[in-house]
Design an enzyme around this catalytic site. Structure first.
Site, short mmCIF file in Angstrom:
data_model
loop_
_atom_site.label_atom_id
_atom_site.label_comp_id
_atom_site.label_asym_id
_atom_site.label_seq_id
_atom_site.Cartn_x
_atom_site.Cartn_y
_atom_site.Cartn_z
N GLU A 122 0.82 -1.22 0.00
CA GLU A 122 0.00 0.00 0.00
C GLU A 122 0.85 1.27 0.00
O GLU A 122 0.38 2.35 0.37
CB GLU A 122 -0.96 0.01 1.20
CG GLU A 122 -1.97 -1.12 1.17
CD GLU A 122 -2.81 -1.15 -0.10
OE1 GLU A 122 -3.10 -0.08 -0.65
OE2 GLU A 122 -3.18 -2.26 -0.54
N ASP A 213 -1.54 -2.03 -9.52
CA ASP A 213 -2.17 -3.33 -9.31
C ASP A 213 -2.31 -4.14 -10.59
O ASP A 213 -2.85 -3.66 -11.59
CB ASP A 213 -3.57 -3.14 -8.71
CG ASP A 213 -3.52 -2.56 -7.32
OD1 ASP A 213 -2.42 -2.48 -6.75
OD2 ASP A 213 -4.59 -2.20 -6.79
#
Length: 640
Positions: A122, A213
């Protein structure tokens, strides 16, 4: 002619022990077609990061994909990270190093590479991790350009900077938010213009930096058709390999052939959206919050995290213990943004499964007194061969965790209903977008259907909570959490009277009259004995309501005193049995006298990558007795 060096990377991860259908769906729709397309373009170089657990799953379950990744390793750079995808800054140094080294070893063994780049889960940056990264042989990490911008650095973000801590040095690459939002959602011509706008010298020493991602190439809404049916990814690879203006490189190649742009010191931060999600009060926050704020926003997140820290401090040199500990450190369950996170019961179940397995290996003491959640107040851990019960004296002497050791299941894995910013955002406030254009998940519209109810809790949904109300208390206002509360004992701090017996007392009020409540617990093999005594001078007729909140997996299969569970139920009985076919257990409350019983399901309303989730979080139970002045309320809770 000017040139741009494209540093393209993809990060792929699934929560530990995620559902098989989700994992195989991700392989089929994103991971495998991505590498199958990449195989057609041997000149396209890129960097990839897969969490270790996901790599293990692929290796075990899809040899075709794993072999394809191995065969493409000459054009790939594999990034390291925490093996089970923890937020590195949130776990102890020894676990941080062990998890990185574990993934390093896997990459070396299976892809014949020694990683020097690391994917920050993250993109949570904190310079306290630099020394451990250096110890693991890591030379550079990836953050967002927002990390730089938040610190006032807005120019020259097309390369890497150096930073240091405790005499250890590391390089930092800033991801372009513009590219992150553009790929793969904009058309190829737009992407080309973006990449060419970064072009500078003919040597191409400016890097177009993107690392995002892998799931957005096939799993995010509409992206499979966009990337593969309509050929966006193939066209993108063609754009980047057809001419001489764009040259793809791995991060390692760029790092080894280009000097740093300078020295930088970055604040503790994540990407911009994470700052919005983690902010405690946006009105007084100029740049949003830091990731660890989720431990303050969600007490259940904090509890899981601090339970893991407690176990890490007690860790032993046992392979099974360490594997369970590291799996419990997986980040997904601890936060909430556009993804479900802490709102997903299955993720919390997974964390508790490994926490409880660690407890089983340690063989806890009968009673242990320790401040687990770092709030300055001790909790009481009561252990038997079958059960583990944790009492929180400073919150009503309530029960916050109740574990079935053999099933590795926490019956109190509940979630308190709270206000989220998006709950009050009207559909008209969302930006108007062209429906023909593929949207990112950040564009999802949160609209609650007319048949769904959203309630907010005014206290934490623990168990063995003591309410004092009156005859107006009914199942509807219990369900909505709007019933009258005349006592001060639900969240009050209790004092320990007898540590050996887990005996607690609290001086408070009922109405405006002084009252004293004494509570005690005794844990036997499969049974918890609970005693509550109220002493007061209240003249009015009051209602004592004892509340429990129990978590299950299959609510539609539960049987309540032999009858299938309904949406809400009112009973009169001195025994309440709940048969759970999933756990293959019967939970039984046995009271000295008949009580009125309210039973209802508690739901949460939350946003997710699919739009909106309406989730059953737990079963709320309330046991009612009328009293005046004094009351003795004793019962047993057993698991058979």
């Amino acid at each position: 002619m000017k040139k741009t060096k494209l540093l393209f990377g993809v990060h792929s991860h699934q929560p530990v022990d995620n559902f098989d259908e989700v994992l195989f769906g991700a392989i089929a729709k994103a991971y495998k077609p991505f590498f199958q397309t990449l195989k057609l373009f041997p000149d396209f170089k890129c960097s990839v990061h897969f969490s270790g657990w996901l790599l293990e799953f692929i290796k075990k379950n899809d040899n075709e994909l794993f072999s394809l990744m191995q065969n493409l390793s000459n054009q790939l750079e594999f990034f390291s990270g925490g093996f089970y995808e923890p937020i590195l800054a949130s776990i102890p140094s020894c676990d941080r190093v062990a998890q990185i080294q574990k993934l390093n070893s896997f990459i070396e063994e299976n892809f014949n590479q020694t990683p020097i780049g690391l994917w920050l889960t993250e993109r949570v940056w904190d310079d306290s991790i630099i020394s451990d990264l250096s110890l693991c042989g890591i030379k550079y990490v990836i953050v967002d350009d927002y990390h730089f911008i938040a610190n006032g650095i807005t120019q020259n973000l097309h390369g890497y900077y150096l930073t240091e801590n405790n005499s250890h040095k590391i390089a930092i690459f800033p991801i372009s938010k513009a590219l992150r939002y553009s790929i793969p959602f904009n058309d190829i011509d737009h992407i080309k213009e973006q990449l060419l706008s970064i072009a500078t010298t003919k040597e191409g020493n400016s890097g177009a930096i993107i690392f995002d991602d892998g799931e957005k190439f096939g799993i995010w809404p509409q992206t499979y058709d966009l990337c593969y049916t309509n050929g966006w990814l193939k066209n993108f690879f063609e754009l980047c390999t057809a001419g001489t203006v764009i040259e793809t490189q791995t991060y390692r190649e760029f790092f080894e052939t280009n000097r740093a742009l300078g020295l930088v010191y970055l604040p503790t931060l994540s990407y911009e959206e994470m700052g919005e999600w983690s902010a405690l009060d946006e009105r007084h926050s100029s740049r949003g919050g830091i990731w660890k704020n989720f431990f303050i926003k969600y007490p259940q997140s904090n509890w899981i995290h601090k339970r893991v820290l407690e176990l890490s401090k007690k860790q032993i040199n046992d392979e099974n213990f360490l594997e369970c500990l590291y799996k419990a450190e997986c980040n997904d369950v601890l936060w909430h943004g556009v993804f479900g996170g802490i709102y997903l019961p299955n993720l919390r179940d997974t964390a508790y499964r490994y926490i409880i397995e660690c407890e089983n290996i340690l063989k806890s003491k009968d009673i242990e007194i320790i401040d687990i959640d770092f709030d300055g107040h001790d909790e009481y851990k009561l252990s038997s061969s079958e059960l583990l019960c944790i009492v929180k004296p400073n919150y009503g002497a309530s029960i916050v965790e109740f574990d079935l050791r053999d099933k590795k299941f926490n019956l109190l894995n509940t979630l308190t209903r709270r206000v989220e910013k998006y709950h009050h955002k009207a559909e008209s406030e969302y930006p108007v977008e062209d429906d023909s254009v593929t949207k990112t998940i950040h564009s999802n519209v949160f609209v609650l259907g007319a048949d769904k109810q959203r309630y907010i809790d005014r206290y934490q949904k623990y168990s063995n909570l003591d309410h004092i109300s009156d005859g107006s208390l009914n199942i509807e206002n219990f369900k909505s959490n709007l019933f009258a509360e005349y006592g001060s004992f639900v969240d009050s701090s209790y004092e320990s009277v007898d540590e050996k017996r887990a005996l607690f007392e609290c001086n408070g009020k009922i109405l405006d009259t002084h009252a004293e409540v004494t509570k005690s617990y005794m844990l036997e093999s499969e049974t918890l004995l609970c005693d509550t005594e109220i002493k007061s001078k209240v003249e009015e007729s009051m209602v004592y309501a004892n509340e429990w909140n129990l978590h299950f997996v299959m609510y539609d299969k539960l049987k309540i005193n032999g009858t299938l569970l309904e949406e809400e139920m009112t009973l009169y009985a001195n025994i309440l049995s709940i048969f759970d076919p999933y756990l293959k257990k019967t939970l039984k409350f046995d009271f000295e006298n008949e009580v009125q019983i309210f039973i209802c399901k508690n739901y949460t309303v939350s946003q997710s990558e699919s739009g909106i989730d309406y989730t059953t979080q737990h079963l709320s139970l309330m046991f009612l007795r009328n009293f005046t002045k004094d009351l003795k309320f004793s019962f047993s809770f057993s698991v058979e």
